[in-house]
Design a protein around this motif. Sequence first.
Motif, PDB file in Angstrom:
ATOM      1  N   ALA A 182      37.784  39.768  46.959  1.00 48.21           N
ATOM      2  CA  ALA A 182      38.583  39.252  46.063  1.00 48.21           C
ATOM      3  C   ALA A 182      38.969  37.582  46.619  1.00 48.21           C
ATOM      4  O   ALA A 182      38.772  36.642  45.861  1.00 48.21           O
ATOM      5  N   GLN A 183      39.021  37.685  48.022  1.00 49.35           N
ATOM      6  CA  GLN A 183      39.263  36.151  48.392  1.00 49.35           C
ATOM      7  C   GLN A 183      38.019  35.187  48.323  1.00 49.35           C
ATOM      8  O   GLN A 183      38.083  34.220  47.678  1.00 49.35           O
ATOM      9  N   SER A 184      36.878  35.871  48.629  1.00 50.81           N
ATOM     10  CA  SER A 184      35.749  35.206  48.467  1.00 50.81           C
ATOM     11  C   SER A 184      35.459  34.624  47.110  1.00 50.81           C
ATOM     12  O   SER A 184      34.828  33.565  46.735  1.00 50.81           O
ATOM     13  N   ILE A 201      28.010  35.359  50.695  1.00 46.73           N
ATOM     14  CA  ILE A 201      27.264  36.195  51.464  1.00 46.73           C
ATOM     15  C   ILE A 201      27.978  37.380  51.673  1.00 46.73           C
ATOM     16  O   ILE A 201      28.983  37.459  52.298  1.00 46.73           O
ATOM     17  N   GLU A 202      27.538  38.651  50.937  1.00 43.42           N
ATOM     18  CA  GLU A 202      28.170  39.930  51.085  1.00 43.42           C
ATOM     19  C   GLU A 202      27.388  40.678  51.502  1.00 43.42           C
ATOM     20  O   GLU A 202      26.278  40.986  51.067  1.00 43.42           O
ATOM     21  N   ARG A 203      27.733  41.671  52.537  1.00 51.05           N
ATOM     22  CA  ARG A 203      26.703  42.605  53.098  1.00 51.05           C
ATOM     23  C   ARG A 203      26.446  43.700  52.327  1.00 51.05           C
ATOM     24  O   ARG A 203      25.382  44.466  52.394  1.00 51.05           O
ATOM     25  N   ARG A 342      45.297  45.807  40.557  1.00 47.85           N
ATOM     26  CA  ARG A 342      44.531  44.821  41.326  1.00 47.85           C
ATOM     27  C   ARG A 342      43.834  43.851  40.445  1.00 47.85           C
ATOM     28  O   ARG A 342      43.030  44.107  39.909  1.00 47.85           O
ATOM     29  N   VAL A 343      44.162  42.637  40.530  1.00 45.37           N
ATOM     30  CA  VAL A 343      43.704  41.667  39.909  1.00 45.37           C
ATOM     31  C   VAL A 343      42.891  40.616  40.521  1.00 45.37           C
ATOM     32  O   VAL A 343      43.766  40.081  41.760  1.00 45.37           O
ATOM     33  N   VAL A 344      41.710  40.199  40.516  1.00 49.82           N
ATOM     34  CA  VAL A 344      41.113  39.279  41.029  1.00 49.82           C
ATOM     35  C   VAL A 344      41.259  38.058  39.861  1.00 49.82           C
ATOM     36  O   VAL A 344      40.771  38.028  38.613  1.00 49.82           O
TER      37      VAL A 344
HETATM   38  N1  LIG Z   1      43.918  38.541  43.676  1.00 55.06           N
HETATM   39  C1  LIG Z   1      44.487  39.208  44.864  1.00 55.06           C
HETATM   40  O1  LIG Z   1      45.361  39.901  44.768  1.00 55.06           O
HETATM   41  C2  LIG Z   1      43.949  38.707  46.061  1.00 55.06           C
HETATM   42  C3  LIG Z   1      43.217  37.820  46.291  1.00 55.06           C
HETATM   43  C4  LIG Z   1      42.430  37.590  47.519  1.00 55.06           C
HETATM   44  C5  LIG Z   1      42.957  38.515  48.708  1.00 55.06           C
HETATM   45  N2  LIG Z   1      43.565  39.288  48.260  1.00 55.06           N
HETATM   46  C6  LIG Z   1      43.945  40.528  49.373  1.00 55.06           C
HETATM   47  O2  LIG Z   1      43.548  40.189  50.669  1.00 55.06           O
HETATM   48  C7  LIG Z   1      42.929  40.879  51.470  1.00 55.06           C
HETATM   49  C8  LIG Z   1      41.718  40.316  51.878  1.00 55.06           C
HETATM   50  O3  LIG Z   1      40.804  40.001  51.195  1.00 55.06           O
HETATM   51  P1  LIG Z   1      39.367  39.852  51.648  1.00 55.06           P
HETATM   52  O4  LIG Z   1      38.441  39.431  50.146  1.00 55.06           O
HETATM   53  O5  LIG Z   1      39.209  38.899  52.633  1.00 55.06           O
HETATM   54  O6  LIG Z   1      38.975  41.129  51.993  1.00 55.06           O
HETATM   55  P2  LIG Z   1      38.270  42.529  51.813  1.00 55.06           P
HETATM   56  O7  LIG Z   1      38.528  43.561  52.830  1.00 55.06           O
HETATM   57  O8  LIG Z   1      38.816  43.160  50.505  1.00 55.06           O
HETATM   58  O9  LIG Z   1      36.729  42.274  51.529  1.00 55.06           O
HETATM   59  C9  LIG Z   1      36.002  41.817  52.755  1.00 55.06           C
HETATM   60  C10 LIG Z   1      34.338  41.948  52.149  1.00 55.06           C
HETATM   61  O10 LIG Z   1      33.704  41.095  53.382  1.00 55.06           O
HETATM   62  C11 LIG Z   1      32.439  41.871  53.498  1.00 55.06           C
HETATM   63  N3  LIG Z   1      32.248  41.684  54.794  1.00 55.06           N
HETATM   64  C12 LIG Z   1      32.795  41.867  56.033  1.00 55.06           C
HETATM   65  N4  LIG Z   1      31.968  41.619  57.006  1.00 55.06           N
HETATM   66  C13 LIG Z   1      31.188  40.708  56.425  1.00 55.06           C
HETATM   67  C14 LIG Z   1      30.103  40.207  57.361  1.00 55.06           C
HETATM   68  N5  LIG Z   1      29.746  39.975  58.357  1.00 55.06           N
HETATM   69  N6  LIG Z   1      29.191  39.443  56.450  1.00 55.06           N
HETATM   70  C15 LIG Z   1      28.947  39.803  55.132  1.00 55.06           C
HETATM   71  N7  LIG Z   1      30.013  40.521  54.495  1.00 55.06           N
HETATM   72  C16 LIG Z   1      31.069  40.900  55.219  1.00 55.06           C
HETATM   73  C17 LIG Z   1      33.028  43.346  53.107  1.00 55.06           C
HETATM   74  O11 LIG Z   1      31.661  44.187  52.761  1.00 55.06           O
HETATM   75  C18 LIG Z   1      33.821  43.307  52.030  1.00 55.06           C
HETATM   76  O12 LIG Z   1      33.269  43.195  50.795  1.00 55.06           O
HETATM   77  C19 LIG Z   1      42.335  42.084  50.457  1.00 55.06           C
HETATM   78  O13 LIG Z   1      42.979  43.541  50.852  1.00 55.06           O
HETATM   79  C20 LIG Z   1      42.837  41.694  49.168  1.00 55.06           C
HETATM   80  O14 LIG Z   1      43.781  42.681  48.490  1.00 55.06           O
HETATM   81  C21 LIG Z   1      44.220  39.777  47.119  1.00 55.06           C
END
Ligand SMILES: NC(=O)c1ccc[n+]([C@@H]2O[C@H](COP(=O)([O-])OP(=O)(O)OC[C@H]3O[C@@H](n4cnc5c(N)ncnc54)[C@H](O)[C@@H]3O)[C@@H](O)[C@H]2O)c1
Length: 456
Positions: A182-184, A201-203, A342-344
């Motif tokens: 979501a964040q990225s 970059i997503e693993r 869960r909304v992005v």
């Molecule tokens: N719209 C929303 O409600 C919203 C928006 C942003 C964040 N959030 C919340 O904040 C929290 C954090 O969000 P997030 O996106 O950081 O976390 P996340 O835990 O949802 O996702 C992290 C992602 O990073 C990847 N990753 C991890 N290590 C890596 C690496 N070394 N190289 C490449 N990819 C790697 C993982 O595979 C995963 O897909 C989430 O739990 C989310 O619910 C919510």
Amino acid sequence: MSTSHTKAVEQFDAVIVGAGPGGEVAAIRLRGQGLRVALIERELIGGECGYWACVPSKTLLRVTTAVSEVRHIAGLKPPPIDWGAVSGYRDYMVRDFDDRQQVQEYEQKGITFIRGEAHLKGPGRLEVAKRIVETPHIIIATGSQPRIPAIEGLEQAGYWTNRQATAFTQVPESVVILGGSAQSVELGQMFRRFGAAVTLIERGSYLLRREEPELGTLLADYLREDGVVVELKKEAVRVEVEADGTRVVHLNDGTQARGRHIIVATGRAPRTYFLGLEEAGVEVTEHGIRVDEYCRAAPGIWAVGDVTGIAKFTHVAQYQARVAADDILGKPHPAKYNAVPRVVFSDPEIGAVGLTAEQARTQGLEVVTAAVDFARTLARPSTYGKNINGRLGLIADKKRGVLVGAWGIGPEAGEWIHLPVQAIHAATPVSTLRDMIVQFPTFSESFFYALQQLDV
Ligand SMILES: NC(=O)c1ccc[n+]([C@@H]2O[C@H](COP(=O)([O-])OP(=O)(O)OC[C@H]3O[C@@H](n4cnc5c(N)ncnc54)[C@H](O)[C@@H]3O)[C@@H](O)[C@H]2O)c1
Ligand SMILES: Cc1cc2nc3c(=O)[nH]c(=O)nc-3n(C[C@H](O)[C@H](O)[C@H](O)COP(=O)(O)OP(=O)(O)OC[C@H]3O[C@@H](n4cnc5c(N)ncnc54)[C@H](O)[C@@H]3O)c2cc1C
């Protein structure tokens, strides 16, 4: 008898540590029932959400989404973006990082606000800002912080977290974002649409790893259309900085990504390390504080929000705060997480709730699914604009005849996903839902058409 070395002990009915969305709701609910409440915050009232997460990111994204919407409407031209006005409004929305008014409002409500970092000092006892407070009820609502992967050279090169990535004053020319959830996705699309070159970059093999894989695949296509470089199944192994400040991220397949800044968005870890929780009998795992269905963590201690690691959303923190506060007030009701939306806030938006089809199968349910393509089924996409599409998928338990999950992508998905949210929450039979009348022409009609298809 107290001596000049002994601190006076202040007594409260409840003490809340952390004034993010979870802590705020708990404090107000308990005070509303007449309890003597103290709220402790080491930074700003409003927490991560109010200053460096939900509020600034959604405020900035609204600008880029609105501009993009115009591109789809015949006869309109995208307006230029006035970055000064945009960032000025963002600063207003984050209160210029000033919470003095909130402090006053809490005091007017009769809540004692204490600025400082709280440490547990034995059962029912906390130390904060050289004060000692005692209470039979402690609620830990300390949130989460970025999880930084161990990548050679990353610390030396420097990086942005959500804090810098939502508080920036000038749009960088390029960014490399680590993570693909979501964040990225939100930050990546926002920076791209403000003019930065973006590499994500997503693993994993698709974006939004907790969602239906189809959503991640569709989303990657939309991001690529915007010009975001989406690299899947790749990981950063080393980072270096060139003389002109460019960060070079070396990937595990021998390729590299380059940018002025690296944004780390690889998940969040619970903020627990300074509290003295283990000594108080609280179990802490890498995901967070372990709580039961009433958000109880140990005798006299409750935990709510991101620090529990259950579902890191503001609305979940607020819900858990209501659950914990009601338990303290002697009106216990167990938390249920089967219908958490869960909304992005990407464009198009993503909405999801409940289980994915795979998760439902793993739970042994008799799974049936249906999906609707908006452009082929609905009138709303073409009245909304040109080249508008979207999809809604439903997941049902055939045996019980109820929905257990839903996912969608399309304009305003964050709104219409609440139709299945309510259906799942109330366990409304699919047969009842099918008889519902839905306004023409809306995106919500997709819910009606998908229901007709379900083999339930
Ligand atoms: N719209 C929303 O409600 C919203 C928006 C942003 C964040 N959030 C919340 O904040 C929290 C954090 O969000 P997030 O996106 O950081 O976390 P996340 O835990 O949802 O996702 C992290 C992602 O990073 C990847 N990753 C991890 N290590 C890596 C690496 N070394 N190289 C490449 N990819 C790697 C993982 O595979 C995963 O897909 C989430 O739990 C989310 O619910 C919510
Ligand atoms: C970029 C980004 C965008 C997001 N967008 C959304 C969104 O659109 N919608 C959504 O639902 N969620 C979103 N989230 C997630 C959301 O921000 C969190 O789920 C929410 O902030 C959790 O609230 P909380 O009260 O648990 O913790 P926090 O908001 O983290 O607040 C905890 C507070 O506790 C304080 N604290 C910590 N330790 C102590 C201590 N020892 N003593 C005193 N105070 C302490 C901290 O300073 C902080 O103010 C987003 C997250 C990120 C990173």
